[in-house]
Design a protein around this motif. Sequence first.
Motif, short mmCIF file in Angstrom:
data_model
loop_
_atom_site.label_atom_id
_atom_site.label_comp_id
_atom_site.label_asym_id
_atom_site.label_seq_id
_atom_site.Cartn_x
_atom_site.Cartn_y
_atom_site.Cartn_z
N HIS A 14 1.19 3.00 7.42
CA HIS A 14 -0.08 3.06 7.42
C HIS A 14 -0.45 4.44 7.00
O HIS A 14 -1.83 4.94 7.36
CB HIS A 14 -0.55 3.10 9.01
N THR A 15 0.30 5.22 6.34
CA THR A 15 -0.33 6.37 5.85
C THR A 15 0.06 6.41 4.34
O THR A 15 1.33 6.64 3.92
CB THR A 15 0.63 7.78 6.28
N PRO A 16 -0.99 5.99 3.47
CA PRO A 16 -0.45 5.78 2.07
C PRO A 16 -0.23 6.86 1.42
O PRO A 16 -0.61 8.14 1.71
CB PRO A 16 -1.73 5.10 1.52
N PRO A 17 0.77 6.93 0.51
CA PRO A 17 1.04 8.36 -0.50
C PRO A 17 -0.11 8.62 -0.99
O PRO A 17 -1.20 7.70 -1.41
CB PRO A 17 2.21 7.90 -1.12
N PRO A 18 -0.27 9.79 -1.45
CA PRO A 18 -1.27 10.42 -2.28
C PRO A 18 -1.30 9.72 -3.60
O PRO A 18 -0.19 9.47 -4.13
CB PRO A 18 -1.08 11.96 -2.31
N ASN A 53 0.95 -1.19 0.09
CA ASN A 53 -0.11 -0.05 -0.05
C ASN A 53 0.81 1.21 0.14
O ASN A 53 0.34 2.14 -0.52
CB ASN A 53 -0.97 -0.05 1.21
N HIS A 54 2.19 1.19 0.80
CA HIS A 54 2.93 2.21 0.61
C HIS A 54 3.58 2.56 -0.67
O HIS A 54 4.00 3.50 -1.10
CB HIS A 54 3.93 2.28 1.73
N ASN A 55 3.96 1.21 -1.48
CA ASN A 55 4.87 1.45 -2.50
C ASN A 55 4.31 0.20 -3.48
O ASN A 55 4.80 -0.80 -3.36
CB ASN A 55 6.31 1.39 -2.14
N PRO A 56 3.36 0.34 -4.31
CA PRO A 56 2.77 -0.81 -5.10
C PRO A 56 3.83 -1.09 -5.94
O PRO A 56 3.81 -2.49 -6.42
CB PRO A 56 1.63 -0.14 -5.99
N SER A 57 4.85 -0.56 -6.25
CA SER A 57 5.88 -1.13 -7.14
C SER A 57 6.90 -2.23 -6.87
O SER A 57 7.50 -2.65 -7.63
CB SER A 57 6.75 0.34 -7.91
N ILE A 58 6.54 -2.53 -5.59
CA ILE A 58 7.49 -3.58 -5.06
C ILE A 58 6.85 -5.02 -5.74
O ILE A 58 7.55 -6.01 -5.63
CB ILE A 58 7.39 -3.68 -3.52
N THR A 66 8.01 10.25 -5.95
CA THR A 66 8.95 9.28 -6.61
C THR A 66 9.28 8.07 -5.82
O THR A 66 9.52 8.09 -4.94
CB THR A 66 10.05 9.99 -7.14
N THR A 67 9.03 6.77 -6.60
CA THR A 67 9.45 5.66 -5.85
C THR A 67 10.38 5.17 -6.52
O THR A 67 10.33 5.17 -7.66
CB THR A 67 8.04 4.71 -5.60
N PRO A 68 11.32 4.38 -5.69
CA PRO A 68 12.58 3.87 -6.27
C PRO A 68 12.32 2.80 -6.93
O PRO A 68 11.37 1.95 -6.90
CB PRO A 68 13.36 3.52 -5.20
N GLN A 69 13.20 2.28 -8.15
CA GLN A 69 12.88 1.20 -8.91
C GLN A 69 13.25 -0.03 -7.94
O GLN A 69 13.78 0.10 -6.81
CB GLN A 69 13.85 1.33 -10.11
N HIS A 70 13.11 -1.12 -8.31
CA HIS A 70 13.19 -2.53 -7.79
C HIS A 70 14.60 -2.77 -7.64
O HIS A 70 15.46 -2.70 -8.42
CB HIS A 70 12.79 -3.56 -8.39
N GLN A 76 12.25 5.52 18.10
CA GLN A 76 11.65 6.53 17.20
C GLN A 76 11.57 5.74 15.51
O GLN A 76 10.66 6.21 14.77
CB GLN A 76 12.62 7.74 17.23
N SER A 77 12.59 5.02 15.16
CA SER A 77 12.62 4.48 13.85
C SER A 77 11.27 3.52 13.76
O SER A 77 10.59 3.53 12.79
CB SER A 77 13.71 3.58 13.70
N ALA A 78 11.02 2.83 14.86
CA ALA A 78 9.62 1.89 14.76
C ALA A 78 8.58 2.56 14.53
O ALA A 78 7.62 2.26 13.75
CB ALA A 78 9.82 1.10 15.89
N HIS A 79 8.51 3.83 15.34
CA HIS A 79 7.20 4.65 15.35
C HIS A 79 7.10 5.20 13.87
O HIS A 79 6.01 5.39 13.33
CB HIS A 79 7.19 5.80 16.41
N THR A 80 8.21 5.62 13.50
CA THR A 80 8.25 6.23 11.99
C THR A 80 7.86 5.28 10.90
O THR A 80 7.11 5.70 10.11
CB THR A 80 9.58 6.95 11.56
N LEU A 81 8.34 4.20 11.02
CA LEU A 81 7.98 2.83 9.99
C LEU A 81 6.49 2.97 10.12
O LEU A 81 5.87 2.71 9.15
CB LEU A 81 8.73 1.74 10.38
N LEU A 82 6.04 2.50 11.31
CA LEU A 82 4.68 2.37 11.46
C LEU A 82 3.76 3.52 10.91
O LEU A 82 2.64 3.37 10.17
CB LEU A 82 4.31 2.30 12.99
N LYS A 83 4.08 4.63 11.05
CA LYS A 83 3.49 5.88 10.74
C LYS A 83 3.49 5.95 9.25
O LYS A 83 2.52 6.34 8.54
CB LYS A 83 3.87 7.08 11.25
N THR A 84 4.76 5.72 8.59
CA THR A 84 4.92 5.60 7.13
C THR A 84 4.20 4.48 6.43
O THR A 84 3.43 4.57 5.44
CB THR A 84 6.35 5.49 6.86
#
Length: 407
Positions: free
Chosen positions: A334-338, A278-283, A386-390, A324-332
């Motif tokens: 569960h917050t899908p990009p526009p 959901n955060h990065n469909p290109s995976i 912009t999402t990075p390539q595989h 803090q990294s764990a909280h940041t990952l969870l927030k990222t």
Amino acid sequence: MSTPCARHDLHFVDLLYTFVAALCWLCAIDRTRRILAGHTSPASVTLLCSFVFKGTAFTLNIPTVYVAFDHAVKLPDLARLVIDTSNGVAWTASILILLDLWCAEPGEQRAHIRRWTLIALGAATVMTALWLLTPSPQEDPVPTYTVFNGHLSHAIYMLYFLLTLGFGLIQVAARSLRYARLAGPPWIRRGLQLTACGALVHLSVCILRALSIFGASLGNVTTTWQTLSPDMLSLGTTMMLLGLTIPIWGPTLTQHLNQLHAYHHYHQLGRLWNDLYNHNPSIALSPPGQAVGTAEHKLYRRLVEIQDGLVTLQLNLQPDNPTQSAHTLLKTLHTPPPHHPHPPHPQPTHPPTPTTPPNAPHYSTSPETTQNSPADNNSSTTSPNTTPQHNHTQTPEIANRHPADHT
């Protein structure tokens, strides 16, 4: 005939022995099919003979079949001789020959086969002579889970049978355990260990029946010491059948279990994969829901996709602050990009009202004429959308791993 526990007189023994007999004949049919398909090694033929011997013994051990056989051949108690020969020296000798064909040194196999064959023939000859010297019963034949009918010759015959059978079972257990320590493939080792355990359970039947004979000589009721004989005999035989056949169907069972484990782990990783997707469909290496192969291959692809998704989140990590990294990952996650179905077209910008002198040079700011400066060409800034390539160059832990390794 003395009457043991009622459940052993009626239908329990009939059903129990029918089940084990059917299991023996199923193994014999499967082995015959394999031999006809080309598996004609001496070990395969010997294994078939052991199934036939045991299947014959248990089929005649069914009380109704036992009585019908004796009435058909017009020789009272002949079924007992066939049962004791098939269930005793023939069964144990075939298993001992099979174990030597499987595990003994090639130069010693022929000598071992000759020795066990001669011992079995000699024991069967003595047993037949003792059977001929034993008086035939005046009534219907006695089922074989009773071992003493009051005649001394019958007691001698049964003690000799139990002695030969016990000797063979001890040899089977000892050789199975010895060869199990030397076996390489795990299923062969497990099969030999199970065969040894089944032989020891089978040996307990010999002990119970021998105690019944000695108890009868002291005036005790014969069958009270061996009401568990049919249960122990069936359990020991079933364990030995499974131990002898487990090297054949064990690898197939392992393959199916691995597929179940891979399917289970595949679905356990579903929540993490969904968040990353959901955060990065290109995976996704293929559209979600598309069939991509076996469960092991699906698990492998999911691990690769998760690895790619984690790589895209590395910028959010703070090595010095894991919480803090764990909280940041969870927030990222569960917050899908526009999501923009169609990227907006750039609007041309009009030049501002000139506030410079008339002689100052004028630069066009329209998209068609705007040029990047050398500094802009060297920059590596990326748009938030912009999402990075595989990252196809995975770490060795994932990239160099076969799909089966994950199971």
